[in-house]
Structure formats: structure tokens, C-alpha cells
Design a protein around this motif. Sequence first.
Motif, PDB file in Angstrom:
ATOM      1  N   GLY B 249       0.815  -1.199   0.000  1.00 12.00           N
ATOM      2  CA  GLY B 249       0.000   0.000   0.000  1.00 12.00           C
ATOM      3  C   GLY B 249       0.851   1.252   0.000  1.00 12.00           C
ATOM      4  N   GLY B 253       0.835   3.974  -2.983  1.00  9.13           N
ATOM      5  CA  GLY B 253      -0.002   5.089  -2.560  1.00  9.13           C
ATOM      6  C   GLY B 253      -1.451   4.716  -2.330  1.00  9.13           C
ATOM      7  N   GLN B 254      -1.722   3.434  -2.056  1.00 15.41           N
ATOM      8  CA  GLN B 254      -3.098   2.989  -1.807  1.00 15.41           C
ATOM      9  C   GLN B 254      -3.426   3.192  -0.341  1.00 15.41           C
ATOM     10  OE1 GLN B 254      -5.172   2.078  -3.964  1.00 15.41           O
ATOM     11  NE2 GLN B 254      -4.076   1.314  -5.761  1.00 15.41           N
ATOM     12  N   THR B 255      -3.791   4.441   0.008  1.00 12.05           N
ATOM     13  CA  THR B 255      -3.958   4.736   1.432  1.00 12.05           C
ATOM     14  C   THR B 255      -5.084   3.935   2.053  1.00 12.05           C
ATOM     15  OG1 THR B 255      -5.105   6.654   0.597  1.00 12.05           O
ATOM     16  CG2 THR B 255      -2.970   7.018   1.569  1.00 12.05           C
ATOM     17  N   ILE B 258      -3.803   0.634   3.054  1.00 11.48           N
ATOM     18  CA  ILE B 258      -2.971   0.682   4.261  1.00 11.48           C
ATOM     19  C   ILE B 258      -3.852   0.735   5.495  1.00 11.48           C
ATOM     20  CG2 ILE B 258      -1.238   1.965   5.521  1.00 11.48           C
ATOM     21  CD1 ILE B 258      -0.195   3.070   3.014  1.00 11.48           C
ATOM     22  N   TRP B 259      -4.841   1.650   5.437  1.00 12.14           N
ATOM     23  CA  TRP B 259      -5.677   1.810   6.633  1.00 12.14           C
ATOM     24  C   TRP B 259      -6.469   0.557   6.930  1.00 12.14           C
ATOM     25  CZ3 TRP B 259      -5.896   5.537  10.302  1.00 12.14           C
ATOM     26  CH2 TRP B 259      -5.164   6.701  10.059  1.00 12.14           C
TER      27      TRP B 259
END
Lengths: 281, 291
Positions: B249, B253-255, B258-259
Amino acid sequence: MIWLVGALLFWAAAWMLNVWIARQPWRQSMAARLAVPAIFGLTVLVVWEGLVRGLSVPGVILPPPTAIGARIAASVPILWTDFVQTFLKGALTGYVIGCAAGVATAIAVDRSPFLQRGLLPVGNFVAALPIIGTAPILVMWFGFDWQSKAAVVVAMVFFPMLVNTVQGLAAAGAMQKDLMKTYSASYVQTLMKLRLPAAMPFIFNGLKISTTLALIGAIVAEFFGSPIKGMGFRISTEVGRLALDMVWAEIAVAALAGSAFYGLVAVIERGVTFWHPSQRG
Amino acid sequence: MRSVLPILTVVMVIVALWYAGAVAMNKRWTLDQAARADQELTVAEIVADTLQQERPKLPAPHQVGAELWKTTGAMVLKGRAFSKRSLIYHGWITLSATLMGFAIGAGLGILLAVGIVHNRAMDMSVMPWAIASQTIPILAIAPMIIVVLNSVGVTGLLPKAVISAYLSFFPVVVGMVKGLRSPDAMQLDLLKTYSASPGQTFRKLRWPSATPYLFTSLKIAMAASLVGAIVGELPTGAVRGLGARLLAGSYYGQTVQIWSALFGAAILAALLVGLIGIAQRLTLKRMGLAR
């Protein structure tokens, strides 16, 4: 072969020496309590050296302690730059900000038992979560340099600090609080003269837990991106190059820094909470 | 029970702050897009846009919740719970390493604690190091363990489990030594007057009185073990597991991803620690130690 036998003999001799010291009447003395772990530590190093040389383990799997020592001596400037980047800039800044924020929040919610009852379980819950996972997010927000590492450290130390301070502020006894009331002390006076000093053992407990967390946070956050210096950066890149003596050198520095940091906080604690039963005797 | 309302209030405040933060941090991108398209946006439009961006700086809670559902519950309903896009699959990879490492670490920790309590030389030589090792950032050696074990041919679950075991080992040692030493001199003397053997003393006095300490340190060890497994997944090139999801992530840049991985890890940690808490309650109740 000679290395193997030598290492095993040294191990047996050191163990017998330790058993002998542990049976002596002076075993409670300071010297004995320092000597025994020191001998044990030395034994581990000697056996490590002997096994690695005796079994001719390649250096890319486990370098002998002497090679690590030589590497440390040879690359002091690099280790110092990494230490400054990771410890002084990243970990220490985050530690100060995070701990101050934790204590400040605890004092801010101090007047509202309602908020405290809610904050304590939530804080305890969050303190058990893998907060280190926020590292990639914070690296994205604050960039690759030490600011993002400090942010990770803040996130990691805030909740342990908050929980400990809230508990500490509740530590003053009813009798003592009544006494302050008979002096007609204001809220601030009671806080400054009674409750904060009484909370110090708890606050220092939080500060000591946070020293380790701070260093871990700063190092692991560098695995997610870093300028070309820093302990975590060095560890991950040198592992990639299989230069394990450098990795061990960084780990030795990290271990020394961690212990020294903890020791420093413990010494300050002795000075501040000299009145507490755990510090007497 | 009386703390339900305060806890809910605090959680609500956190969620509210989160939404506010999402609006504040994602506003820049929305305004940039609007300026590029020569549009004037009302406040309502800005807020609406900040909460549903594809790659927000800070995803709003409902986006994370939706992503979590999409990668767990929805996958189960489709019957693909163990496909590679499912968080259950990655969570299971991490969970198995965590549990294996936890079992090894806690088991060895208890053994060492028993040795320390019964052998004075061992106590004097090992205990200071066990305590000192808690001040050391052990997690820093994780990448090295992974790579070294890989180079001698050990791959898969075991390297991660070794890190987890290493992290969960020391809390258990320190906690159990404290616990096994918790019976006071009077109780030990009583067993001596019964002429109990060391084995009997251990079984009937030391072990039962160490149980509360055991559960407390097991909770700490479980949390540490999960962190170890997640960090252990970082240097392997990010293929499988929650740590790999975090790293992938952050690369792309796959926020939201990540979250959701972060919350997956948090839910996992809460479940595991909660399970130990339930076991603790039941055991201590049966032993008559519950307060």
C-alpha cells in the motif's frame, strides 16, 4: 576443532565460576551481582566466537564478535551519522513531544472523571494495538526525513504515557487530599504540590516503557523510507548486501543507545522519586 | 457497565476528529482539481468530495469500513474467503506466524523462568540480561533474521515465527519469574513443614500463584508477537500477510488499503488479547482467584 573445544571448555569453566560465586556468602554484594552477569555475557561472546570459527560458519550468516568489533571501530563516522539521524533527531524529538502531549492530555482531562472513565479503557486498548503499522501512513504524510520518524514515535508513546499519567494522578490518597483542602489549597496548588509529585512513579514508569518504544518506532519507520542515513535504513540496506557485520554493528549501537537511554531515565527517576518505597532500601 | 457511555463519547470524539481531519487534509486535492477544471465549489461539495476520494491523504472512517467489508465479509459471501485479494487470507498468514511464534516464545519463556527460579547461578547470570534486553530495540534484528534464515534455506512461516517468538520470550520470562516468586515465605515454610518436595512445591504452590502473572505476561507477549510477525513480513519483498499489505500500500499510494490492513491488524490484536483475557477470567474464577 581447537576453537570448538576451547569454547566449550571456557563455557564449563565460566559456569562453574558462576555457580561458585552464587554459593559464596558475599553473593549479595555489588561486585558479585555485577560479576556474574558480566561473566555470563563474556561466555556468550566467547562461545559465539568459538562456534563460528570452529564450525567455519560463513560471515554472511553469522559474523564472529571480533569481526563485528573491528567493523564498529572501522566505521565510527557512519555509525555516528546514523545515530544522530535516528536517535537524536527521530527518536528523541518524538519522545519529548509524545510524552509531553500524553502528560498534558492527562492533566487536561483530569477535571472530568467522565472523560477519564472513557479515555482509560480506550487508551489501554490502543496501547495494545500494533501502532507501528501507522509508520507507512506517517512516512507518506511527513516525508522521508526524520520528521516522519518523530511522528511515528509520538503515536507510539502517546497512549502508554496518557494511561500511566491518568493512573498516577489518581494515586494521591484521600487523607492527603483532605489535608490540602484544610489548607484551602486551590486546584492548581493541589495539582502542583501533591498530585503531580504523587504521580511521578507512574509517570516515570510510562517514560521508561516509552524509551524502548521510541527507538523501535524510529528504526522500524525507516524501513518504510528514509534518506540515505539512519540506523533502520542502514540495517535494511546492509542486510540486502549481506554485509552482516555492519548490521550487527548497528544493532550493537542500538542496544547501547537503548540501554543508556533507559538508564538515564532511571537515574532521573531515582532523583525525583527518592521518597517512594521502591527507591529506598 | 457504567463506563459504556464515557467510552462511547470518547470514541465518538475520535471519529469526529477523524472526519474533520479527513476534510482538512484532503481539501487541497479537491480544490486543485476544481481550479484545474475552472469550477467554483460550495462548502458542501468540497466536504462531499474529500470524503470519497480514490486516493485520499486520510481516508474517512466509512471508506476504511467499506474497504474492510469488501475484502472480508463480501469475499466470504462470494465464497472466495481465501483468495489473494482477501484480507482474511493475509490475516491468516500473519495469524499463523503470530501463533506459532507465540507458542514457541511463551513455552521457552516459561521453561527459562522455572530454571531461573530453581537455580541461583542461572538467576544471577541470566536475569540481568533478560531485564536489560527489554530496553533494547530487538525488532531491529528482524530483517537480518529473515534474510539469514532464507540464505540457509529456511523460508515461509518459520522465520517470521522466530521473530515473534523472540519478541514474546522476554516479557514471559520476566513476568513468570515474578509470578513464581510471588508466594511469600510463610507459605513456602508451610510446604516445608509438610516436607513437600521441590516438585510438589512447584505444582501446588508456585505454579498456581503464578497464574495471574502468567496471563498478564501472555497478553503482552501476544501483542508483541503480532508486531513481530507484521514487521517480519516487511523485508521479504511484500508478498503475503498484513505487513505485506502495509508495504505494498505504501509503495503504490493505496492509502485506503494501508488503513484497512492497519485496522485488520488492530482487530486481530484485539481479538487475540481479548481471548487471553477471557481465558484468564475463566481460569482465575475456577481457581478462586478472581476479584
